[in-house]
Design a protein around this motif. Structure first.
Motif, PDB file in Angstrom:
ATOM      1  N   PHE A  71      -1.085  -2.254  -4.020  1.00  0.00           N
ATOM      2  CA  PHE A  71      -0.129  -3.275  -4.428  1.00  0.00           C
ATOM      3  C   PHE A  71       0.740  -3.564  -3.218  1.00  0.00           C
ATOM      4  O   PHE A  71       1.328  -2.663  -2.633  1.00  0.00           O
ATOM      5  CB  PHE A  71       0.717  -2.778  -5.603  1.00  0.00           C
ATOM      6  N   TYR A  72       0.775  -4.827  -2.831  1.00  0.00           N
ATOM      7  CA  TYR A  72       1.546  -5.212  -1.646  1.00  0.00           C
ATOM      8  C   TYR A  72       1.966  -6.665  -1.793  1.00  0.00           C
ATOM      9  O   TYR A  72       1.433  -7.408  -2.620  1.00  0.00           O
ATOM     10  CB  TYR A  72       0.718  -5.006  -0.370  1.00  0.00           C
ATOM     11  N   PHE A 115      -3.212   5.374  -3.726  1.00  0.00           N
ATOM     12  CA  PHE A 115      -2.834   3.998  -4.030  1.00  0.00           C
ATOM     13  C   PHE A 115      -1.954   3.556  -2.876  1.00  0.00           C
ATOM     14  O   PHE A 115      -1.009   4.252  -2.508  1.00  0.00           O
ATOM     15  CB  PHE A 115      -2.071   3.926  -5.367  1.00  0.00           C
ATOM     16  N   VAL A 116      -2.275   2.422  -2.273  1.00  0.00           N
ATOM     17  CA  VAL A 116      -1.606   2.020  -1.036  1.00  0.00           C
ATOM     18  C   VAL A 116      -0.684   0.821  -1.244  1.00  0.00           C
ATOM     19  O   VAL A 116      -0.815   0.087  -2.224  1.00  0.00           O
ATOM     20  CB  VAL A 116      -2.637   1.721   0.076  1.00  0.00           C
ATOM     21  N   CYS A 117       0.228   0.648  -0.283  1.00  0.00           N
ATOM     22  CA  CYS A 117       1.235  -0.411  -0.374  1.00  0.00           C
ATOM     23  C   CYS A 117       1.082  -1.436   0.741  1.00  0.00           C
ATOM     24  O   CYS A 117       2.051  -2.119   1.093  1.00  0.00           O
ATOM     25  CB  CYS A 117       2.630   0.207  -0.320  1.00  0.00           C
ATOM     26  N   ASP A 118      -0.117  -1.539   1.301  1.00  0.00           N
ATOM     27  CA  ASP A 118      -0.353  -2.459   2.410  1.00  0.00           C
ATOM     28  C   ASP A 118      -1.848  -2.757   2.500  1.00  0.00           C
ATOM     29  O   ASP A 118      -2.664  -1.851   2.321  1.00  0.00           O
ATOM     30  CB  ASP A 118       0.155  -1.819   3.710  1.00  0.00           C
ATOM     31  N   TYR A 119      -2.190  -3.984   2.804  1.00  0.00           N
ATOM     32  CA  TYR A 119      -3.606  -4.362   2.870  1.00  0.00           C
ATOM     33  C   TYR A 119      -4.337  -3.608   3.979  1.00  0.00           C
ATOM     34  O   TYR A 119      -5.476  -3.192   3.799  1.00  0.00           O
ATOM     35  CB  TYR A 119      -3.743  -5.872   3.070  1.00  0.00           C
ATOM     36  N   THR A 171       2.383   4.445   2.130  1.00  0.00           N
ATOM     37  CA  THR A 171       3.013   3.253   2.698  1.00  0.00           C
ATOM     38  C   THR A 171       2.824   3.173   4.202  1.00  0.00           C
ATOM     39  O   THR A 171       3.059   2.130   4.794  1.00  0.00           O
ATOM     40  CB  THR A 171       4.525   3.231   2.397  1.00  0.00           C
ATOM     41  N   ASN A 172       2.416   4.282   4.817  1.00  0.00           N
ATOM     42  CA  ASN A 172       2.254   4.333   6.270  1.00  0.00           C
ATOM     43  C   ASN A 172       0.847   4.771   6.629  1.00  0.00           C
ATOM     44  O   ASN A 172       0.217   5.522   5.886  1.00  0.00           O
ATOM     45  CB  ASN A 172       3.245   5.324   6.894  1.00  0.00           C
TER      46      ASN A 172
END
Length: 138
Positions: free
Chosen positions: A105-106, A87-91, A75-76
């Motif tokens: 997924f964001y 797997f990331v939470c931000d473009y 996430t950071n």
């Protein structure tokens, strides 16, 4: 006026809770698609709050060390040099980890966005079901 304020606060909390439930359902679908043969997926995250939320899903088993994880949920922006799929939470994170992230997924403009990177899915030998094929990008 006081009643309006109370109504507004309660309504906002209800929307936030509903949004979180929706997000957890999406993550549940994603992890089942990524690991269809596993009953429990070991997940490490740099965000303990998100990991606690995900731990409520039956398929998620949180781990404390990256080396024990099946997947890293980021996430950071940090420099993680681990060969475990990410797997990331931000473009922006997806662009930063474009060589090792299998997807992300964001939320963007109030809508959920799911992206899987074809090259990295192949690199980690991950095949997605037909229902998730529309989210794969080159």
């Amino acid at each position: 006026m006081k009643q309006f304020l109370i109504f507004f606060i309660l309504f906002s909390e209800l929307l936030l809770a509903n949004n979180l439930n929706y997000e957890m359902k999406i993550y549940d679908t994603i992890f089942h698609a990524l690991f269809p043969t596993k009953k429990r997926v070991k997940v490490w995250s740099d965000n303990t709050e998100k990991l606690q939320q995900l731990a409520k899903l039956a398929i998620i088993s949180p781990v404390k060390q990256q080396k024990n994880a099946d997947i890293l949920l980021l996430t950071n922006l940090s420099d993680i040099q681990n060969e475990t799929p990410k797997f990331v939470c931000d473009y922006k994170l997806l662009k930063n980890y474009r060589t090792s992230a299998i997807g992300g997924f964001y939320w963007q403009k109030g809508r959920p966005n799911i992206i899987f990177l074809e090259k990295n899915l192949k690199k980690f030998h991950i095949k997605l079901p037909a229902s998730m094929q529309e989210y794969i990008e080159e």
